[in-house]
Scaffold this motif. Sequence first.
Motif, PDB file in Angstrom:
ATOM      1  N   ASN A  55       0.947  -1.218  -0.012  1.00 16.72           N
ATOM      2  CA  ASN A  55       0.039  -0.139   0.065  1.00 16.72           C
ATOM      3  C   ASN A  55       1.020   1.276  -0.046  1.00 16.72           C
ATOM      4  O   ASN A  55       0.919   2.106   0.842  1.00 16.72           O
ATOM      5  CB  ASN A  55      -0.961  -0.036   1.136  1.00 16.72           C
ATOM      6  CG  ASN A  55      -1.982  -1.197   1.124  1.00 16.72           C
ATOM      7  OD1 ASN A  55      -2.737  -1.154   0.080  1.00 16.72           O
ATOM      8  ND2 ASN A  55      -2.030  -1.942   2.129  1.00 16.72           N
ATOM      9  N   THR A  56       1.819   1.431  -1.104  1.00 14.71           N
ATOM     10  CA  THR A  56       2.768   2.612  -1.154  1.00 14.71           C
ATOM     11  C   THR A  56       2.723   2.852  -2.680  1.00 14.71           C
ATOM     12  O   THR A  56       2.382   2.049  -3.400  1.00 14.71           O
ATOM     13  CB  THR A  56       3.992   2.143  -0.620  1.00 14.71           C
ATOM     14  OG1 THR A  56       5.052   3.335  -0.687  1.00 14.71           O
ATOM     15  CG2 THR A  56       4.847   0.887  -1.367  1.00 14.71           C
ATOM     16  N   GLN A  57       3.306   4.222  -2.745  1.00 15.80           N
ATOM     17  CA  GLN A  57       3.501   4.698  -3.990  1.00 15.80           C
ATOM     18  C   GLN A  57       5.186   4.612  -4.355  1.00 15.80           C
ATOM     19  O   GLN A  57       5.643   5.148  -5.228  1.00 15.80           O
ATOM     20  CB  GLN A  57       3.088   5.997  -4.304  1.00 15.80           C
ATOM     21  CG  GLN A  57       1.685   6.221  -4.112  1.00 15.80           C
ATOM     22  CD  GLN A  57       0.852   5.350  -5.408  1.00 15.80           C
ATOM     23  OE1 GLN A  57       1.561   5.478  -6.380  1.00 15.80           O
ATOM     24  NE2 GLN A  57      -0.049   4.458  -5.229  1.00 15.80           N
ATOM     25  N   ASN A  58       5.888   3.883  -3.128  1.00 17.68           N
ATOM     26  CA  ASN A  58       6.959   4.190  -3.354  1.00 17.68           C
ATOM     27  C   ASN A  58       7.785   3.464  -4.553  1.00 17.68           C
ATOM     28  O   ASN A  58       7.767   2.359  -4.770  1.00 17.68           O
ATOM     29  CB  ASN A  58       7.999   3.166  -2.002  1.00 17.68           C
ATOM     30  CG  ASN A  58       7.738   4.162  -0.721  1.00 17.68           C
ATOM     31  OD1 ASN A  58       7.318   5.239  -0.550  1.00 17.68           O
ATOM     32  ND2 ASN A  58       7.925   3.264   0.430  1.00 17.68           N
ATOM     33  N   GLN A  59       8.670   4.329  -5.151  1.00 20.28           N
ATOM     34  CA  GLN A  59       9.483   3.823  -6.378  1.00 20.28           C
ATOM     35  C   GLN A  59      10.492   2.644  -6.069  1.00 20.28           C
ATOM     36  O   GLN A  59      10.362   1.667  -6.671  1.00 20.28           O
ATOM     37  CB  GLN A  59      10.108   4.816  -7.118  1.00 20.28           C
ATOM     38  CG  GLN A  59      11.116   4.204  -8.194  1.00 20.28           C
ATOM     39  CD  GLN A  59      10.322   3.685  -9.203  1.00 20.28           C
ATOM     40  OE1 GLN A  59       9.474   4.004  -9.576  1.00 20.28           O
ATOM     41  NE2 GLN A  59      11.011   2.714  -9.884  1.00 20.28           N
ATOM     42  N   GLN A  60      11.094   2.897  -4.866  1.00 18.50           N
ATOM     43  CA  GLN A  60      12.099   1.968  -4.297  1.00 18.50           C
ATOM     44  C   GLN A  60      11.267   0.722  -3.542  1.00 18.50           C
ATOM     45  O   GLN A  60      11.305   0.591  -2.615  1.00 18.50           O
ATOM     46  CB  GLN A  60      13.137   2.325  -3.706  1.00 18.50           C
ATOM     47  CG  GLN A  60      13.900   3.572  -4.351  1.00 18.50           C
ATOM     48  CD  GLN A  60      14.692   2.997  -5.757  1.00 18.50           C
ATOM     49  OE1 GLN A  60      14.927   1.817  -5.889  1.00 18.50           O
ATOM     50  NE2 GLN A  60      14.973   3.796  -6.711  1.00 18.50           N
ATOM     51  N   THR A  61      10.743  -0.418  -4.467  1.00 23.00           N
ATOM     52  CA  THR A  61      10.083  -1.400  -3.781  1.00 23.00           C
ATOM     53  C   THR A  61      10.497  -2.425  -4.493  1.00 23.00           C
ATOM     54  O   THR A  61      10.443  -2.658  -5.905  1.00 23.00           O
ATOM     55  CB  THR A  61       8.435  -1.233  -3.879  1.00 23.00           C
ATOM     56  OG1 THR A  61       8.284   0.223  -3.189  1.00 23.00           O
ATOM     57  CG2 THR A  61       7.926  -2.370  -3.326  1.00 23.00           C
ATOM     58  N   SER A 203      13.094 -14.888  -0.007  1.00 26.06           N
ATOM     59  CA  SER A 203      13.187 -13.557  -0.646  1.00 26.06           C
ATOM     60  C   SER A 203      12.584 -12.507   0.392  1.00 26.06           C
ATOM     61  O   SER A 203      11.525 -12.941   1.158  1.00 26.06           O
ATOM     62  CB  SER A 203      12.340 -13.661  -1.657  1.00 26.06           C
ATOM     63  OG  SER A 203      12.274 -12.420  -2.563  1.00 26.06           O
ATOM     64  N   ALA A 204      13.037 -11.485   0.551  1.00 23.71           N
ATOM     65  CA  ALA A 204      12.633 -10.337   1.402  1.00 23.71           C
ATOM     66  C   ALA A 204      12.268  -8.881   0.628  1.00 23.71           C
ATOM     67  O   ALA A 204      12.804  -8.191   0.566  1.00 23.71           O
ATOM     68  CB  ALA A 204      13.739  -9.763   2.568  1.00 23.71           C
ATOM     69  N   PRO A 205      10.795  -8.814   0.311  1.00 24.43           N
ATOM     70  CA  PRO A 205      10.452  -7.763  -0.242  1.00 24.43           C
ATOM     71  C   PRO A 205      10.534  -6.500   0.676  1.00 24.43           C
ATOM     72  O   PRO A 205      10.509  -6.795   2.125  1.00 24.43           O
ATOM     73  CB  PRO A 205       8.964  -7.938  -0.266  1.00 24.43           C
ATOM     74  CG  PRO A 205       8.709  -9.486  -0.373  1.00 24.43           C
ATOM     75  CD  PRO A 205       9.924  -9.998   0.362  1.00 24.43           C
ATOM     76  N   ILE A 206      10.837  -5.512   0.211  1.00 23.41           N
ATOM     77  CA  ILE A 206      11.310  -4.213   0.844  1.00 23.41           C
ATOM     78  C   ILE A 206      10.803  -3.028   0.110  1.00 23.41           C
ATOM     79  O   ILE A 206      10.776  -2.931  -1.012  1.00 23.41           O
ATOM     80  CB  ILE A 206      12.766  -4.017   1.046  1.00 23.41           C
ATOM     81  CG1 ILE A 206      13.324  -3.183   2.135  1.00 23.41           C
ATOM     82  CG2 ILE A 206      13.663  -4.064  -0.105  1.00 23.41           C
ATOM     83  CD1 ILE A 206      14.777  -3.055   2.707  1.00 23.41           C
ATOM     84  N   THR A 207      10.437  -2.014   0.892  1.00 22.65           N
ATOM     85  CA  THR A 207       9.943  -0.617   0.292  1.00 22.65           C
ATOM     86  C   THR A 207      10.484   0.443   1.040  1.00 22.65           C
ATOM     87  O   THR A 207      10.657   0.373   2.224  1.00 22.65           O
ATOM     88  CB  THR A 207       8.429  -0.700   0.428  1.00 22.65           C
ATOM     89  OG1 THR A 207       8.102   0.494  -0.570  1.00 22.65           O
ATOM     90  CG2 THR A 207       7.788  -0.566   1.497  1.00 22.65           C
ATOM     91  N   LEU A 208      11.055   1.399   0.291  1.00 17.55           N
ATOM     92  CA  LEU A 208      11.738   2.406   0.868  1.00 17.55           C
ATOM     93  C   LEU A 208      11.236   3.869   0.283  1.00 17.55           C
ATOM     94  O   LEU A 208      11.085   3.896  -0.859  1.00 17.55           O
ATOM     95  CB  LEU A 208      13.200   2.442   0.493  1.00 17.55           C
ATOM     96  CG  LEU A 208      13.926   1.113   0.492  1.00 17.55           C
ATOM     97  CD1 LEU A 208      15.234   1.143  -0.206  1.00 17.55           C
ATOM     98  CD2 LEU A 208      14.052   0.691   1.962  1.00 17.55           C
TER      99      LEU A 208
END
Length: 406
Positions: A55-61, A203-208
């Motif tokens: 639930n983010t708009q973060n490009q770095q995902t 695997s570790a999904p991440i969002t910044l």
Amino acid sequence: MQPLSLPPRLLMGPGPINCYPRVLSAMSTQLVGQYDPTMTSYMNEVMALYRRVFNTQNQQTFLIDGTSRAGIEAALVSCLEPGDKVLIPIFGRFGHLLAEIAERADAEVHTIEVPWGEVFDPQQIEDAIKKVQPKLLAIVQGDTSTTMFQPLEELGDICRAHDVLFYTDATASIGGNPLEVDAWKIDAVSVGLQKCLGGPSGSAPITLNDRFVSCVRKRAHVEAGIRDAHHHGSSGMRIRSNYFDLPMIMDYWGDERLNHHTEAATMLFGSRECAIQLLNEGQDAVLKRHQLAGNAMLQGVLAMGLMPFGNLKHKMNNVVGVHIPVNVDGEKIRHDLLAIFNIEIGTSFGPLKGKVWRIGTMGYNARQDAVLHTLQSLETVLRRAGFGLPAGAAVDAAMAVYSGEV
């Protein structure tokens, strides 16, 4: 050297759990080259899918190749410089893990704690932020060691008010409990697949968000300057890990495709299918399914005369802690469940070692038949061990939840 032959376990512990069949099928797909247009298009698709999952708009995902701990380490090692202050509120085993990783990054670690089975009030955290004045707040959202779920909704505003970065590990909670990355103003989140997302560990999904990216990019610029000056001595600013260097990984996933590692394609295929499974069913529907399964398991446990652990107001939907009754050999019960019924439930560790079972209802296993089979089998094993309980009451109580009677 025989082919793999594993028993048909029903994994009803705190994770890992049985994978969705479509995830397993996706992971049997043949490989292509890491820069094949098909591969890079799937990488882009995975980024877009996980923006929706988070639930983010973060490009770095994107994905960190490794277990959920790899995502934690990438976030903390890339953000924290030696001497940086970090505040870690601890309410279970995995808060201690965050503290250990931060210490290894030579951060100045400050912790606050509540008893296992409780969570923090936002005011406790804000008071500690005012006192410590950290660069980063790092906290677990759902800690399977205690089954507790830490409310995060107010922490983003608190961190912004005090110019503190906000990171959370949501491995155990994502999918089965609410997580609103943008609405709650969380700067960085990392997770794993092996809980409510219904995949394997690996695997570790991440969002910044931009605030967090700015922090780690500054360190990348310093490192580049050090290299350009041919200076090979130690530097407090350098990101100490090559593998978990987030700026390098972002450049690999970005348009430049700068080589950093060879993407774990099979895990990417599995991660993609985990996201599709969640989004096709619908986040609200998956959340309600976990709430229903968790409540059915809880009511069944109560009907057996067993006592849940911790403050139920703050229990995760997807796992329940159960006090092991006095005069019951908890490990013998677990052994018999596994050996006779092929069902795994969890024990615990730390101050709860030998005192609590942890029973999960997550991902593919957050379904009625798995809940009822587990309760019936646990009841049978307990009765055969001499623990007096009303026969059939647990299944009846769970079925009442599923039929809407409770």
